[in-house]
Design an enzyme around this catalytic site. Structure first.
Site, PDB file in Angstrom:
ATOM      1  CB  THR A 182       0.349 -10.647   4.815  1.00 23.37           C
ATOM      2  OG1 THR A 182       0.329  -9.229   4.598  1.00 23.37           O
ATOM      3  CG2 THR A 182       0.201 -10.950   6.291  1.00 23.37           C
TER       4      THR A 182
ATOM      5  CG  HIS B  59      -7.139  -4.928   0.452  1.00 20.87           C
ATOM      6  ND1 HIS B  59      -5.844  -5.319   0.736  1.00 20.87           N
ATOM      7  CD2 HIS B  59      -7.507  -4.112   1.473  1.00 20.87           C
ATOM      8  CE1 HIS B  59      -5.457  -4.743   1.863  1.00 20.87           C
ATOM      9  NE2 HIS B  59      -6.449  -4.022   2.336  1.00 20.87           N
TER      10      HIS B  59
ATOM     11  CB  CYS C 228     -23.952   9.352 -20.824  1.00 20.97           C
ATOM     12  SG  CYS C 228     -22.904   9.976 -19.502  1.00 20.97           S
TER      13      CYS C 228
HETATM   14  C1  BV8 Z   1      -6.734   3.295   4.029  1.00 25.49           C
HETATM   15  C2  BV8 Z   1      -5.695  -4.253  -3.593  1.00 25.49           C
HETATM   16  C3  BV8 Z   1      -7.926   5.093   4.986  1.00 25.49           C
HETATM   17  C4  BV8 Z   1      -5.272  -3.609  -4.874  1.00 25.49           C
HETATM   18  C5  BV8 Z   1      -4.122  -3.458  -1.887  1.00 25.49           C
HETATM   19  C6  BV8 Z   1       0.489   7.437   3.862  1.00 25.49           C
HETATM   20  C7  BV8 Z   1      -0.291   8.004   2.858  1.00 25.49           C
HETATM   21  C8  BV8 Z   1      -1.491   7.419   2.448  1.00 25.49           C
HETATM   22  C9  BV8 Z   1      -1.929   6.242   3.043  1.00 25.49           C
HETATM   23  C10 BV8 Z   1      -1.130   5.701   4.032  1.00 25.49           C
HETATM   24  C11 BV8 Z   1       0.053   6.270   4.450  1.00 25.49           C
HETATM   25  N1  BV8 Z   1       0.578   5.486   5.428  1.00 25.49           N
HETATM   26  C12 BV8 Z   1      -0.228   4.444   5.645  1.00 25.49           C
HETATM   27  C13 BV8 Z   1      -1.281   4.569   4.813  1.00 25.49           C
HETATM   28  C14 BV8 Z   1      -2.382   3.663   4.714  1.00 25.49           C
HETATM   29  C15 BV8 Z   1      -2.107   2.687   3.583  1.00 25.49           C
HETATM   30  C16 BV8 Z   1      -0.930   1.810   3.965  1.00 25.49           C
HETATM   31  O1  BV8 Z   1      -1.022   1.008   4.865  1.00 25.49           O
HETATM   32  N2  BV8 Z   1       0.211   2.014   3.249  1.00 25.49           N
HETATM   33  C17 BV8 Z   1       1.394   1.218   3.520  1.00 25.49           C
HETATM   34  C18 BV8 Z   1       2.168   0.986   2.225  1.00 25.49           C
HETATM   35  C19 BV8 Z   1       2.237   1.965   4.552  1.00 25.49           C
HETATM   36  N3  BV8 Z   1      -3.315   1.922   3.521  1.00 25.49           N
HETATM   37  C20 BV8 Z   1      -4.300   2.315   2.688  1.00 25.49           C
HETATM   38  O2  BV8 Z   1      -4.191   3.223   1.902  1.00 25.49           O
HETATM   39  C21 BV8 Z   1      -5.591   1.545   2.842  1.00 25.49           C
HETATM   40  N4  BV8 Z   1      -6.670   2.483   2.983  1.00 25.49           N
HETATM   41  O3  BV8 Z   1      -5.902   3.327   4.909  1.00 25.49           O
HETATM   42  O4  BV8 Z   1      -7.855   4.112   3.997  1.00 25.49           O
HETATM   43  C22 BV8 Z   1      -7.250   6.286   4.366  1.00 25.49           C
HETATM   44  C23 BV8 Z   1      -7.993   7.061   3.482  1.00 25.49           C
HETATM   45  C24 BV8 Z   1      -7.375   8.180   2.922  1.00 25.49           C
HETATM   46  C25 BV8 Z   1      -6.039   8.514   3.225  1.00 25.49           C
HETATM   47  C26 BV8 Z   1      -5.301   7.696   4.115  1.00 25.49           C
HETATM   48  C27 BV8 Z   1      -5.903   6.580   4.673  1.00 25.49           C
HETATM   49  C28 BV8 Z   1      -5.871   0.714   1.588  1.00 25.49           C
HETATM   50  C29 BV8 Z   1      -4.838  -0.369   1.471  1.00 25.49           C
HETATM   51  C30 BV8 Z   1      -5.288  -1.375   0.416  1.00 25.49           C
HETATM   52  C31 BV8 Z   1      -4.437  -1.251  -0.830  1.00 25.49           C
HETATM   53  N5  BV8 Z   1      -4.792  -2.331  -1.762  1.00 25.49           N
HETATM   54  N6  BV8 Z   1      -4.518  -4.437  -2.712  1.00 25.49           N
HETATM   55  C32 BV8 Z   1      -4.513  -4.579  -5.759  1.00 25.49           C
HETATM   56  O5  BV8 Z   1      -4.304  -5.756  -5.378  1.00 25.49           O
HETATM   57  O6  BV8 Z   1      -4.145  -4.148  -6.867  1.00 25.49           O
HETATM   58  S1  BV8 Z   1      -2.747  -3.666  -0.945  1.00 25.49           S
HETATM   59  C33 BV8 Z   1      -1.869  -5.078  -1.365  1.00 25.49           C
HETATM   60  O7  BV8 Z   1      -0.569  -4.947  -0.856  1.00 25.49           O
HETATM   61  C34 BV8 Z   1      -2.355  -6.341  -0.697  1.00 25.49           C
HETATM   62  O8  BV8 Z   1      -3.738  -6.424  -0.718  1.00 25.49           O
HETATM   63  C35 BV8 Z   1      -1.775  -6.285   0.687  1.00 25.49           C
HETATM   64  O9  BV8 Z   1      -2.648  -5.628   1.569  1.00 25.49           O
HETATM   65  C36 BV8 Z   1      -0.577  -5.386   0.506  1.00 25.49           C
HETATM   66  C37 BV8 Z   1       0.709  -6.087   0.817  1.00 25.49           C
HETATM   67  O10 BV8 Z   1       0.712  -7.245   0.079  1.00 25.49           O
HETATM   68  P1  BV8 Z   1       0.863  -8.677   0.827  1.00 25.49           P
HETATM   69  O11 BV8 Z   1      -0.418  -9.370   0.665  1.00 25.49           O
HETATM   70  O12 BV8 Z   1       1.393  -8.550   2.204  1.00 25.49           O
HETATM   71  O13 BV8 Z   1       1.931  -9.302  -0.059  1.00 25.49           O
HETATM   72  P2  BV8 Z   1       3.425  -8.829  -0.187  1.00 25.49           P
HETATM   73  O14 BV8 Z   1       3.788  -9.018  -1.611  1.00 25.49           O
HETATM   74  O15 BV8 Z   1       3.652  -7.507   0.459  1.00 25.49           O
HETATM   75  O16 BV8 Z   1       4.183  -9.894   0.698  1.00 25.49           O
HETATM   76  C38 BV8 Z   1       4.062 -11.256   0.358  1.00 25.49           C
HETATM   77  C39 BV8 Z   1       4.434 -11.999   1.615  1.00 25.49           C
HETATM   78  O17 BV8 Z   1       4.265 -13.393   1.371  1.00 25.49           O
HETATM   79  C40 BV8 Z   1       5.879 -11.788   2.008  1.00 25.49           C
HETATM   80  O18 BV8 Z   1       5.952 -11.609   3.410  1.00 25.49           O
HETATM   81  C41 BV8 Z   1       6.553 -13.098   1.597  1.00 25.49           C
HETATM   82  O19 BV8 Z   1       7.634 -13.451   2.456  1.00 25.49           O
HETATM   83  C42 BV8 Z   1       5.426 -14.067   1.805  1.00 25.49           C
HETATM   84  N7  BV8 Z   1       5.498 -15.299   1.000  1.00 25.49           N
HETATM   85  C43 BV8 Z   1       6.056 -15.463  -0.227  1.00 25.49           C
HETATM   86  N8  BV8 Z   1       5.872 -16.754  -0.625  1.00 25.49           N
HETATM   87  C44 BV8 Z   1       5.163 -17.380   0.368  1.00 25.49           C
HETATM   88  C45 BV8 Z   1       4.918 -16.452   1.396  1.00 25.49           C
HETATM   89  N9  BV8 Z   1       4.239 -16.769   2.513  1.00 25.49           N
HETATM   90  C46 BV8 Z   1       3.785 -18.030   2.626  1.00 25.49           C
HETATM   91  N10 BV8 Z   1       3.979 -18.987   1.688  1.00 25.49           N
HETATM   92  C47 BV8 Z   1       4.661 -18.693   0.550  1.00 25.49           C
HETATM   93  N11 BV8 Z   1       4.861 -19.636  -0.393  1.00 25.49           N
END
Ligand code: BV8
Length: 253
Positions: free
Chosen positions: A201, A131, A146
Site C-alpha cells: 500500500t 473499503h 419502486c
Molecule cells: C473517510 C475503494 C471520513 C473504492 C478506496 C480531503 C477531502 C476529503 C477527504 C479527505 C481529504 N483528506 C483526506 C481525506 C480522507 C480520504 C483520504 O485519505 N484521501 C487521501 C487521498 C488523502 N479518505 C476517505 O475519504 C475515506 N473516508 O475519511 O471518511 C470522511 C467523511 C467525509 C469527509 C471527509 C472524511 C475513504 C477512503 C476509501 C476510498 N476507497 N477504495 C475502489 O476501490 O474503487 S481507496 C483505494 O486507494 C484503496 O482501497 C486504498 O485505500 C487507496 C490507495 O490504494 P493502495 O491500496 O495503497 O494502492 P496504491 O495503488 O495507492 O499503491 C500500490 C502500492 O503497492 C504502491 O506502494 C506500490 O509500490 C506497491 N506495489 C506495487 N506492486 C507491488 C507492491 N507492493 C508489493 N508487492 C508488489 N508486487
C-alpha cells in the site's frame, strides 16, 4: 500481463529477523493494499498509469460526486475491474497469508483496503474489508418499493425507472465513512498487536493508513513490505524492499 516481478532487495538478514519477529509474535496485524494483488495481474491505483488512470484520478472515479457527474464512465470502470478480477487468481502472497492464518487462527488479524476478494479466494477465512466489496452493488439512496433489482448490469449504470435512484458498487468511496465494525476491530487489533506488516500500500489513504500509527504508538514493530517508498515509511521499524508474492512466503513460515 502481470507487472514485471521486482527482484527483492531486502537482505537475507532482514528477512530472517522479521520472520523471527513474526514467529515470536503473540498477535500479528497485517494491512494489505492493491500491491498484494499486483502479481495476480490486477493494476494498482498508482501503477496503472495507462488507460483510465492516465486521464482521471482515483478520487474522481471512486466518489459519489464522480459517479453522479459521469455515471456511465464510473460504472464502466467498475464493470471493467469486475471482469478483470473475475479472470485472475490469488498469488503466493495471498496464499501465504491464508495458510499462516489457518495454522494460527487466533494470532492473526488480516485487514485489507482491497475490494477484489482475492484474500477470501485464497482461503483467508476472516478478512476485515475496510473499503467494501467490488462484486456487490447497493442502492445510492435508501431503496423505495419502486426500486427493484431487475437490471442487466452491462447496459450502463442501473437506475430505478420509478424514482431515478442509482445502483452503485458496494465499495467505500472517498469522502464516505468506513464500515464502523470493521474499522473498530482493525483499530483494536492495531492497539494490541506486537507486529504489524504493511504490505502493498502507498499508505496515503486514511483512516486505513492510520492503523500503522496506532500500532507504532502501541509499541508494535511495524514492517513495510513494498518495492517502493510509501507514506508510512517514517512509522516503520523495518522496510523490506520487495514484492508481496516474493517476501510473504519467506516471512510467514
Ligand atoms: C473517510 C475503494 C471520513 C473504492 C478506496 C480531503 C477531502 C476529503 C477527504 C479527505 C481529504 N483528506 C483526506 C481525506 C480522507 C480520504 C483520504 O485519505 N484521501 C487521501 C487521498 C488523502 N479518505 C476517505 O475519504 C475515506 N473516508 O475519511 O471518511 C470522511 C467523511 C467525509 C469527509 C471527509 C472524511 C475513504 C477512503 C476509501 C476510498 N476507497 N477504495 C475502489 O476501490 O474503487 S481507496 C483505494 O486507494 C484503496 O482501497 C486504498 O485505500 C487507496 C490507495 O490504494 P493502495 O491500496 O495503497 O494502492 P496504491 O495503488 O495507492 O499503491 C500500490 C502500492 O503497492 C504502491 O506502494 C506500490 O509500490 C506497491 N506495489 C506495487 N506492486 C507491488 C507492491 N507492493 C508489493 N508487492 C508488489 N508486487
Amino acid at each position: 500481463a502481470a507487472p514485471s516481478h521486482n527482484p527483492s532487495h531486502a537482505s537475507a538478514f532482514d528477512i530472517a529477523l522479521v520472520a523471527q519477529w513474526i514467529a515470536d509474535a503473540r498477535h500479528l496485524l497485517v494491512l494489505t493494499g492493491a500491491g498484494v494483488s499486483a502479481e495476480s495481474g490486477v493494476p494498482t491505483f498508482r501503477d496503472a498509469q495507462t488507460g483510465f488512470w492516465a486521464q482521471f484520478s482515483p478520487e474522481d472515479m471512486a466518489s459519489e460526486a464522480g459517479y453522479l457527474a459521469h455515471p456511465q464512465r464510473v460504472w464502466d470502470w467498475y464493470q471493467y475491474r469486475r471482469r478483470l478480477v473475475s479472470e485472475v487468481a490469488p498469488n503466493a502472497g495471498h496464499f501465504a497469508l491464508a495458510q499462516w492464518q489457518a495454522q494460527h487462527p487466533e494470532r492473526l488479524t488480516l485487514v485489507t483496503q482491497n475490494v477484489d476478494g482475492l484474500h477470501q479466494r485464497a482461503g483467508s477465512s476472516t478478512v476485515l474489508c475496510l473499503h467494501g466489496n467490488l462484486m456487490e452493488n447497493r442502492w445510492l439512496l435508501p431503496p423505495k418499493p419502486c426500486c427493484d433489482m431487475r437490471f442487466t448490469e452491462d447496459d450502463g449504470p442501473p437506475q430505478c425507472p420509478g424514482c431515478g435512484n442509482y445502483l452503485r458498487p458496494a465499495v467505500v468511496w472517498f469522502g464516505e465513512n468506513l464500515p464502523h465494525a470493521e474499522l473498530q476491530q482493525a483499530q483494536d487489533a492495531a492497539k494490541g498487536c506486537d507486529v504489524m506488516l504493511v504490505v502493498g500500500t502507498s499508505g496515503n489513504v486514511y483512516p486505513a493508513a492510520g492503523l500503522a500509527h496506532i500500532a507504532a504508538r502501541g509499541g508494535a514493530r511495524v514492517v513495510i513490505i513494498n518495492p517502493q517508498a510509501t507514506g508510512l515509511d517514517q512509522v516503520a521499524d523495518m522496510r523490506l524492499q520487495g514484492t508481496s508474492a516474493d517476501l510473504l512466503p519467506q516471512l510467514l513460515k
